[in-house]
Design a protein around this motif. Structure first.
Motif: not given
Lengths: 328, 328, 328, 328
Positions: D41-52, D77-89
């Motif tokens: 399970g990944i919490r809070r959408g793409y934010s959880g992917m970035i925040d692990n 909604r995750s602004d960071e996931f809209r950036t290449p850096e966010g997606r890389a993390i």
């Protein structure tokens, strides 16, 4: 297409009542009036045709009923209408009022009556599938099914609270003498571990083995949803079988019964009833006679009344497999 | 008042589950934590005390449960706790964890157990009336009654739709083995023509005469609401009697059953559960021990646990007269 | 007690509508008929008395309405009835029909009108407290409050789903211009972190500090329930204040509005309405005139109409303390 | 079809929450486990992917959630996931756990993110349409629409009680910034006289003329249901226009707001969510990657993620004609 030109129509509800019938009546009355027809309400199905319990309706007659369960026209099953004598009286009553078209909201039995009547007398009939069982050929949906299945789901959700609090085995019987749709849908939606329906053979030994294993591993919490027309008889019969094989199980039975027929209709049932009622009148007007108005793949679809029979749908084995995977 | 000073308390739900138990658990846990206590959840009532199914709770353990039916602590009836040996084990388990106070949410049977336990061992107990039956001495209200009676009302409203559509006689059985409150309140609220409860003798001849007269005048539309502990046995038994005397009546039976125990609690049940849970902990803290927290005339009221017994209330003849006048 | 003997009575609903008014009308009509009175329905409150919109009712007029929201007699506020000329016309209309007693279902404004009318003309009036606000002196309960507060609770439960899914701060405004009962009860029942009501002063700095601290510790999930007549204006005003101080907070506003007035009444509202309606007619018959029928401590209680005014109840500080403890 | 073989998958909910998301999560988790996958399970959408914020789920993680509104995985909604850096993390976090497949439950914005992510990194994504707006190309249905529209219908039914009691004009705003489905369906189902949606131009002069004529004939009782993205702005704006032209009208506004997102899902939403969740995992397993699982004409249908965009459906003029005929 007939060249019969309708000017006065009758509308009736027949057979078991179902939520959304009032929305259908409203649509027939208002669409009829919009097109300049006189619309008559006939009370208690075909009985009212014979007893001459018929009255002129206007737009206000159907105000504020779209959200009501039951049927303001009442419904009944009429033995007399099954006789040629009964139908002769019915025809005379319609004729005297000048009624030259009928909309019948009901199930396959009601359509059979309409077809016979229409064969004998020159009164075109349009059928609308009003039944909670969703088992009429020629339509993916029937007026009342969506409400009934949601009523069942809400009731089973409540039962699950108690089931989980007590670690019990519950057998819940829902309506569906010949059709397992209410059981299948409400069972999946409430996470039932087992669903027993007329369309599919249930292996009782597998069921018992499954329950036995559960009882060994932990407390036996299990929900079985069974259609009333299931292969083991009603829910009490099934409970007897289960108790015979698992003497220590805490088995409880709930028969949801008539609450599934009533209640304010869901959005879906009001919509399809309104839609079908509208096209029933349109059909009478353009001479598309003796058909049932149904919906196939989200589009209005017409089926000759004599083909709109009760139909045991094939419920795919895939669904039953999904049930097992999701409830595990 | 005892000088016993509590520092760690246990909370459990016992007997039949009722909606609002979770709200009571939440109030006990959070009030306890607010006062610096450690609060332990005990699963499946007294069984969990014996099986040592006990866990430390924090504020988050009870987040988002105020609106849930059932009980997160589960409930059960424990035969073992009725034996001195069972209670000895239970005490040992509590002692090991240092639990020195208990809050029991349940009915009169659960309170009896608590009283016995508290007599034998030095652990003060507070009872909260958690039962849908509203039949405990020392409180005008019980946690779950308001939800159960509203569930019954909503179900009977649905049944009335079908009853009116078909002109039928319905016998609806609601819960209440010893107490007719659910039947009385839901019957009045749904306009039942007859209400049969354990507290009042029903004259069967008068009932039959009344139905017979109705059948003569018009179609027999009639709603009878009966408590499960009624004088004629369950609803099916009553239906047999009625059919024996009125062979032509179209009589249908609905047994609402376990749906009355579940579901999201009403505002009232959440409020009284929260209120009672708060005062349960306050009582433990100030040494007001071995009482049930109830509500009399809208005020918190304390009753010694051994007086908090099942009580058949007097249901005034005036109410039964009003039923007849309003349903006519 | 007057020696005035009533034979024909009128019943009307006045002011804002509230769920349960139909149950009260039904009780008045059927109790009146039972006692041999003629009962007239008056439409749109005092307006109907002036416009002569009055009609004879029978037992069937009130069939199947106990479960309906709104009022079949419609309601309105009448400016004309506040003038001596308006009341004179109203009296003439009643006199012509022979109406010699009135039952008014409404709030304190409606009772004031009734009192004035009864002072001027020899027509005894009985008031029933029909308002969702529960703020009438002389009764612990009012017809409609229980339904309104449960509607608010169900709506806020839904909002909480979204609030938790998104970690948001929600400000939900419920009805109650002068009285905070709906806010207080629905707030406690939904676990609101803050409740803002007219009866109690809220320290805005404490509120902001509390929210700020939450924002620091974790995501700001917080539910504030506010009565429309709160000290900071409506919910949008409060939201502006909060956003001004916590610029990063994700604040959402919901104004529940008119959904709180409608819907099928709860069991409680149907019961008290039936009970009060019954005793309204009994009062007219025995000459207990110009009183409001209320309930105090679960017993019927009569208050002279001119004392049945809007009353700001004292909401104990203890309740506000419990709110904080339970929501923490 | 890819030859990528998945063994560990992640599931997340993204964008606005909608009822039924929990049923979809449950189906993904249990179908995955059935096939021997590990499901995270990944919490809070793409934010959880970035925040692990990622955790291993088992069958019990999703017990008893099928009936719950909101989403146990939370959403954002995750602004960071809209950036290449966010997606890389995000990718690094998934990789470390060995996650090699994703199921995204959300709307078109979420799918766009998934497509971009999948183009950059070798992680196949499956989308499930979770939105109350029913406006995604490639599916006739979306998870949450049926519940939202029924919530709107129930709320408007309550408002109608008050509307009829007072003879008022109500403007009710429902959700749907770009899509008028909720307004159209709920408006027809509640008998609205006018429905204003983004898909169709409303002639304001015709509307005003219609209301003016009604006002002349009788009291102005009228229900207007408007989608939030309507051509006249929100409901308050429309109310201003109407009041400007009909100064004597008693116009009330209700904005249903966030209650439409929450609540226990209907049977339909639980079914389609279960069905779609099952086929999401099946798709990952057989290598049908980067598609949205939808339903077209009652059959599962797959659409490439980059085609599953927001789609303004054509709402036929026929429907708007039916609205007028049925409400007259």
């Amino acid at each position: 297409m007939s060249k019969h030109k309708v000017t006065k129509i009758g509308v009736l509800t027949s057979g078991g009542d179902s939520p959304g019938m009032n929305a259908a009546i409203r649509a027939v009355v208002r669409t009829g009036i919009y097109h300049g027809l006189e619309v008559f309400g006939i009370r208690r199905g075909y009985s009212g045709m014979i007893d001459n319990d018929i009255f002129l309706m206007d737009s206000k007659s159907v105000a504020n009923i779209i959200q009501r369960g039951g049927t303001i026209l009442k419904t009944a099953r009429s033995d007399e209408f099954r006789t040629p004598e009964g139908r002769a009286i019915a025809y005379k009553n319609l004729k005297r009022l000048g009624i030259d078209g009928l909309v019948i909201i009901g199930g396959d039995g009601s359509f059979k009556g309409a077809q016979t009547f229409s064969n004998e007398y020159d009164i075109p009939c349009i059928g609308l599938p009003g039944t909670i069982d969703k088992d009429i050929a020629g339509s993916d949906v029937t007026i009342g099914f969506d409400t009934a299945v949601n009523t069942a789901v809400e009731a089973i959700d409540k039962i699950r609270d108690t089931m989980d609090a007590h670690d019990r085995l519950f057998i819940v019987e829902v309506m569906g003498r010949d059709a397992g749709y209410i059981a299948l849908h409400s069972g999946i939606a409430t996470g039932a571990e087992n669903i027993i329906i007329p369309e599919t053979k249930t292996d009782i030994e597998e069921l018992i083995a499954n329950l036995t294993e559960k009882e060994k591993r932990k407390k036996l919490v299990n929900l079985i949803v069974v259609a009333e027309g299931g292969q083991f008889g009603d829910a009490n019969e099934l409970a007897k079988i289960v108790k015979g094989r698992l003497p220590n199980a805490d088995v409880r039975v709930c028969i949801l019964g008539h609450i599934q027929r009533g209640g304010s209709p869901t959005c879906e049932d009001r919509l399809i009833a309104s839609h079908m009622g509208y096209y029933a009148v349109e059909s009478l007007l353009i001479g598309r006679h003796n058909v049932m108005v149904g919906v196939i793949n989200n589009k209005i679809h017409y089926t000759p009344l004599n083909h709109a029979v009760k139909q045991k749908q094939t419920i795919g084995q895939e669904w039953m497999k999904i049930v097992k995977i999701l409830a595990s």
